[in-house]
Design an enzyme around this catalytic site. Structure first.
Site, mmCIF file in Angstrom:
data_model
loop_
_atom_site.group_PDB
_atom_site.id
_atom_site.type_symbol
_atom_site.label_atom_id
_atom_site.label_comp_id
_atom_site.label_asym_id
_atom_site.label_seq_id
_atom_site.Cartn_x
_atom_site.Cartn_y
_atom_site.Cartn_z
ATOM 1 N N CYS A 172 -9.067 19.910 6.475
ATOM 2 C CA CYS A 172 -8.030 19.128 5.807
ATOM 3 C C CYS A 172 -8.645 18.132 4.826
ATOM 4 O O CYS A 172 -9.518 17.337 5.195
ATOM 5 C CB CYS A 172 -7.184 18.388 6.846
ATOM 6 N N GLN A 210 -4.771 0.866 11.097
ATOM 7 C CA GLN A 210 -4.255 1.570 9.930
ATOM 8 C C GLN A 210 -5.141 2.766 9.603
ATOM 9 O O GLN A 210 -6.371 2.688 9.677
ATOM 10 C CB GLN A 210 -4.200 0.628 8.722
ATOM 11 N N GLU A 228 0.959 -9.181 20.814
ATOM 12 C CA GLU A 228 0.955 -7.724 20.738
ATOM 13 C C GLU A 228 1.283 -7.150 22.111
ATOM 14 O O GLU A 228 0.778 -7.626 23.128
ATOM 15 C CB GLU A 228 -0.422 -7.235 20.265
ATOM 16 N N ASN A 234 4.187 -7.675 11.354
ATOM 17 C CA ASN A 234 3.802 -6.321 10.938
ATOM 18 C C ASN A 234 4.407 -5.331 11.932
ATOM 19 O O ASN A 234 3.696 -4.712 12.720
ATOM 20 C CB ASN A 234 2.278 -6.205 10.885
ATOM 21 N N CYS A 249 6.281 -0.917 6.759
ATOM 22 C CA CYS A 249 6.080 0.489 6.407
ATOM 23 C C CYS A 249 7.416 1.198 6.221
ATOM 24 O O CYS A 249 7.463 2.424 6.101
ATOM 25 C CB CYS A 249 5.241 1.204 7.467
#
Length: 337
Positions: free
Chosen positions: A49, A173, A223, A264, A291
């Site tokens: 890929c 990320q 988190e 985020n 996002c």
């Protein structure tokens, strides 16, 4: 709502940019495929890929050889036989690797341990290896149980002057160059604002929080993943701390609010409860990294007192319609101005 000032869009390379390969395992132990499964659940090999970094591409060849050497039978979805479901491989900015083998059970653990020294010798950049146990016959990538097989349990992720760490179940990320630009943007805004206190909600491994550290400044990252919190805490300097908790529940339970909040969230956004809390709080500024522009718009509607001042689009996901957008919000006295 007034439009923000749009900064120049940031885009990295359109090939070789992914630092993580999530490969379904098909075929047989002697001829495994690493890639995806077609509609008949047959394996389609994607080791070549073009989105993967060259380091991932090279390593996947050796991982396939390890599957054969250790005689690990790929999981057959139709027959519900076999053990090895997925190969998850991550490369750090320094070229070091973390390999996670998603298995149905621990039946092959002893055989994997027996042949692991061969893989570590053949692939010297490999630092962390683990088994993730996912026993369910369901379209779920990984399970809750993680068995680390190496002495080292976290992968150093050094970028843009940040010393981050990634544990097996942590999130990072997938586009290293664009992630560095994202953290740099938050740091630039925080430097200009110079807040005494910051909360980083949905902090992951602490990229935003650690990018915004400064002498005399207190930063708290929140988190849900305890693995991510452990990784962030291990690299946190003085003044920065991390809590394993639901971001919304934690924020709503605090008696005071900070000068700056960084969020985020996942694609679903922060939601009306946290948005309403931010609207009613004394927080002067919010940095929102999103996002999903649709849920970002919904969330901004719940915070009319927080005006978008500057924004930047980052092409985190080349060849798709998805992108990251980061927005600086500043509080105004009259939301109708």
């Amino acid at each position: 709502m007034p439009s923000p000032s749009w900064l120049t869009t940031i885009a990295g390379p359109d090939s070789g940019f992914r630092n993580k390969a999530k490969m379904a395992v098909g075929g047989t132990a002697t001829a495994p495929t690493l890639g995806i499964l077609d509609r008949a659940h047959r394996g389609i090999d994607l080791r070549d890929c073009g989105l993967h970094s060259p380091g991932l591409t090279s390593a996947l060849e050796l991982v396939a050889g390890f599957i054969t050497r250790a005689d690990l039978a790929p999981y057959d979805v139709a027959r519900r036989t076999g053990e090895l479901k997925h190969v998850l491989l991550t490369e750090s900015p320094d070229g070091e690797l973390m390999l996670r083998l998603v298995v149905r059970s621990t039946a092959d653990e002893s055989r994997i341990r027996k042949h692991l020294p061969w893989l570590l010798e053949t692939l010297p950049s490999l630092r962390v290896v683990s088994l993730n146990v996912q026993p369910s016959h369901a379209a779920v990538l990984e399970g809750e149980r993680e068995i680390v097989l190496t002495t080292q349990a976290a992968l150093p992720m050094r970028l843009a002057g940040l010393d981050l760490a990634l544990r097996p179940q942590g999130f990072f990320q997938t586009n290293t160059d664009v992630a560095a630009a994202l953290y740099a943007q938050s740091r630039d805004w925080a430097t200009a604002l110079d807040p005494a206190s910051i909360w980083d909600l949905y902090s992951g491994v602490g990229g935003f929080a650690l990018a915004c550290t400064a002498p005399g400044r207190t930063i708290t990252g929140v988190e849900l993943s305890s693995e991510a919190v452990a990784a962030a805490s291990a690299t946190a300097p003085a003044g920065a701390s991390f809590v394993a908790a639901d971001a919304t529940e934690w924020a709503l339970a605090q008696p005071t609010s900070p000068e700056l909040v960084i969020v985020n969230p996942p694609r679903r956004g922060i939601g009306p409860a946290l948005g309403g809390w931010l609207e009613a709080s004394d927080t002067a500024h919010v940095i929102y990294s999103s996002c999903n522009a649709a849920t970002l718009a919904d969330d901004l509607a719940t915070m009319p007192s927080l005006r978008p001042v500057e924004a930047r689009v980052l092409d985190m996901f080349p060849h798709t319609t998805h992108y990251e957008v980061i927005v600086l919000l500043s509080r105004r006295a009259n939301p109708h101005d």
